[in-house]
Design a protein around this motif. Structure first.
Motif, mmCIF file in Angstrom:
data_model
loop_
_atom_site.group_PDB
_atom_site.id
_atom_site.type_symbol
_atom_site.label_atom_id
_atom_site.label_comp_id
_atom_site.label_asym_id
_atom_site.label_seq_id
_atom_site.Cartn_x
_atom_site.Cartn_y
_atom_site.Cartn_z
ATOM 1 N N LYS A 170 0.822 -1.212 0.000
ATOM 2 C CA LYS A 170 0.000 0.000 0.000
ATOM 3 C C LYS A 170 0.855 1.261 0.000
ATOM 4 O O LYS A 170 1.855 1.360 0.719
ATOM 5 N N PHE A 172 0.587 5.328 0.551
ATOM 6 C CA PHE A 172 -0.241 6.415 1.079
ATOM 7 C C PHE A 172 0.079 7.688 0.290
ATOM 8 O O PHE A 172 1.224 8.153 0.314
ATOM 9 N N TYR A 175 -1.272 11.969 4.368
ATOM 10 C CA TYR A 175 -0.525 11.973 5.632
ATOM 11 C C TYR A 175 0.893 12.506 5.411
ATOM 12 O O TYR A 175 1.895 11.834 5.668
ATOM 13 N N HIS A 203 -3.961 4.622 -0.782
ATOM 14 C CA HIS A 203 -4.836 5.552 -0.060
ATOM 15 C C HIS A 203 -4.785 6.809 -0.905
ATOM 16 O O HIS A 203 -3.753 7.482 -0.969
ATOM 17 N N VAL A 258 -8.149 1.682 -1.928
ATOM 18 C CA VAL A 258 -8.794 1.405 -0.638
ATOM 19 C C VAL A 258 -9.763 2.545 -0.287
ATOM 20 O O VAL A 258 -9.684 3.643 -0.828
ATOM 21 N N HIS A 259 -10.632 2.275 0.605
ATOM 22 C CA HIS A 259 -11.653 3.201 1.113
ATOM 23 C C HIS A 259 -12.081 4.299 0.129
ATOM 24 O O HIS A 259 -11.810 5.478 0.325
ATOM 25 N N SER A 309 -10.113 9.346 7.416
ATOM 26 C CA SER A 309 -9.656 9.856 6.120
ATOM 27 C C SER A 309 -9.678 8.751 5.067
ATOM 28 O O SER A 309 -9.245 7.646 5.363
#
Ligand SMILES: NC(=O)NCCC(=O)O
Ligand SMILES: [Zn+2]
Ligand SMILES: [Zn+2]
Length: 507
Positions: A170, A172, A175, A203, A258-259, A309
């Motif tokens: 993953k 990101f 952040y 993300h 994701v999400h 988030s």
């Protein structure tokens, strides 16, 4: 010989087959797999499903569960959790024992957690998570985040895939100053994933723009939890989703987002899929079932519990994500379970930027998804099994060991009563948190029994879980998303002309 005794097919028999205490017969239920449903019995021995067929006869040493009028389905697999996650100056309130116990009470029998590197080191991160997971009471797998890039990390990625059972990494894009990586690293990571047959995950939020959005809120004097939602609008999710999709397309490697929390991001995925790109979109229960009104609550404790988030969006995004899930634009449901109690959330009492990001869901997912997707008439029961279990097992290459009720599959099973009902409250849930984002929610349907690894762990509203009984599930690379992907490379090359040959002028 399990068939040696006339009338007794399984279990203790007169021909001397030794019995084991872990024999279960589930009788008369409707067995639901992603591909079909049928009325059948399910016989389980030593943690494995041995037979699925009508009228199985057994001896007295077998525990018999009557499932007449109920659904017998594969236990849920949650593709996205954070247990014992050190994040934003604290650690999630649920560890590998309490989070998994909560999961089992809600009908989820496996989850895939994210290993976070230690100072960029994947090896140190893996070792830390191996330790955290020792107390597991259900099966689990690992994805791994990548937070820096150099020769050492590149080699570690190979080791994780070849020797440690990790097939997904993953990145990101948010952040800033913590987990966020840049596009250069993203490209290196995508190339490496492709070469190893590992799935790249993102993300997707533009972390630089989020940082700018946060500054704007502070300048406007907005310090409360609503500032969280206002500082990271859906266009920043869409930008990062589009960027990741395009870069994954450039490298020609499959991508898992994701999400997915907004219509804008979902539409980027829809467009890419329509063009034939291999993109998986994972909505999470909070995005499907809640709206942003929570973070606007005047009570800080209530508002802060909804801070995650990307943020939970305005009303309308939830319904659109449900529709995308029911039509196959999005493929499976996670939770992003990342639970902090009200004391931890209070770290941001004076400034929303310090509220630990994350919500609960690992215990609630199976019930809430049933309610909003099946009970509402949007999907069938077979589709429910697909989006809560089977598709996850397929994507992460552990099907049909997981995600199916078939002879030879692990005995991870739920008995679901569609005529019963559920109610969610922090008082009765099994997470260690003192709050629940689904507080007060009721609906039809209830997980009455959970069987994990052949053990009855949830029955009559009681948990019987054993720390250390959960197993690490290794996930091999080259999942179905990679089938034939190299043909795309060949097409790319053949669509470009041969290099131009240039000659030096002789005069
Ligand atoms: N989502 C969230 O707010 N917390 C967990 C970490 C992540 O998945 O971004
Ligand atoms: Zn995330
Ligand atoms: Zn997450």
């Amino acid at each position: 010989n399990q068939f040696c005794n006339a009338g007794i097919e399984y279990g203790e028999s007169s021909c001397g087959v030794s019995s084991s205490s872990s024999k279960i017969l589930i009788k008369g239920g409707t067995v639901v797999n992603a591909h079909r449903e049928e009325v059948a019995d399910v016989y389980v021995k030593d943690g494995i499903i041995v037979a699925v067929k009508p009228n199985i006869k057994v001896g007295d040493d077998v525990t018999v569960l009557d499932a007449t009028g109920k659904f017998v389905m594969p236990g849920g697999i949650d593709p996205h959790t954070h247990l014992a996650f050190e994040f934003m100056g604290t650690e999630t309130i649920d560890d590998f024992f309490s989070g998994q116990a909560a999961a089992l009470a809600g009908g989820t029998t496996m989850h895939i957690d994210f290993v976070i590197p230690v100072s960029g080191s994947l090896t140190a991160g893996f070792e830390a998570y191996e330790k955290k997971a020792k107390k597991s009471c259900m099966d689990y797998g690992f994805h791994m985040a990548i937070t820096k890039w150099d020769e050492v990390v590149s080699k570690e990625v190979e080791i994780m895939v070849r020797d440690k059972g990790i097939n997904s990494f993953k990145f990101f894009l948010a952040y800033k100053g913590a987990l966020m990586i840049n596009d250069e690293l993203l490209l290196e990571g995508f190339k490496k994933c492709k070469s190893l047959g590992a799935l790249a995950m993102v993300h997707a939020e533009n972390g630089d723009a989020v940082y700018e959005g946060q500054k704007r809120m502070i300048e406007l004097g907005i310090f409360g939890p609503e500032g969280h939602a206002l500082s990271r609008p859906s266009l920043l999710e869409a930008e990062a989703t589009a960027r990741a999709i395009r870069l994954a397309g450039f490298v020609n490697t499959p991508l898992y987002v994701v999400h997915v929390m907004s219509i804008d991001a979902m539409e980027e995925i829809a467009t890419a899929r329509k063009k034939g790109q291999r993109v998986i979109g994972e909505p999470v229960v909070s995005g499907l079932a809640l709206d942003e009104s929570g973070v606007w609550d005047p009570d800080f404790v209530t508002a802060a519990k909804f801070v995650m988030s990307p943020p939970i969006r305005a009303s309308g995004h939830d319904k659109a994500l449900q529709a995308a899930l029911s039509t196959g634009i999005l493929q499976l449901v996670g939770t992003d379970h990342c639970s902090f109690n009200s004391t931890q959330k209070a770290l941001g009492i004076d400034d929303f930027r310090n509220i630990p990001n994350g919500v609960n869901g690992i215990e609630e997912r199976m019930h809430v998804v049933w309610d909003i997707m099946v009970e509402s008439g949007q999907i069938s029961v077979t589709d429910y099994v697909r989006i809560t279990s089977t598709e996850c097992a397929r994507i992460f290459n552990i099907y049909p060991r997981k995600g199916a009720i078939l002879p030879g599959s692990d005995a991870d099973i739920i008995i679901f009563n569609p005529n019963s009902s559920f109610e969610i409250t922090a008082k009765s849930h099994h997470s260690r948190s003192d709050t629940n984002v689904y507080e007060g929610r009721r609906g039809k349907g209830k997980v009455e029994v959970t069987i994990a690894g052949g053990r009855i762990v949830w029955e009559n509203d009681e948990l019987k879980v054993v720390p250390g009984s959960g197993k690490y599930v290794e996930m091999p690379p080259f999942t179905y998303l990679f089938n034939g992907i190299d043909k795309g490379d060949a097409e790319y090359l053949s669509s470009h002309r041969a290099p131009v040959k240039r000659f030096k002028s002789t005069d």
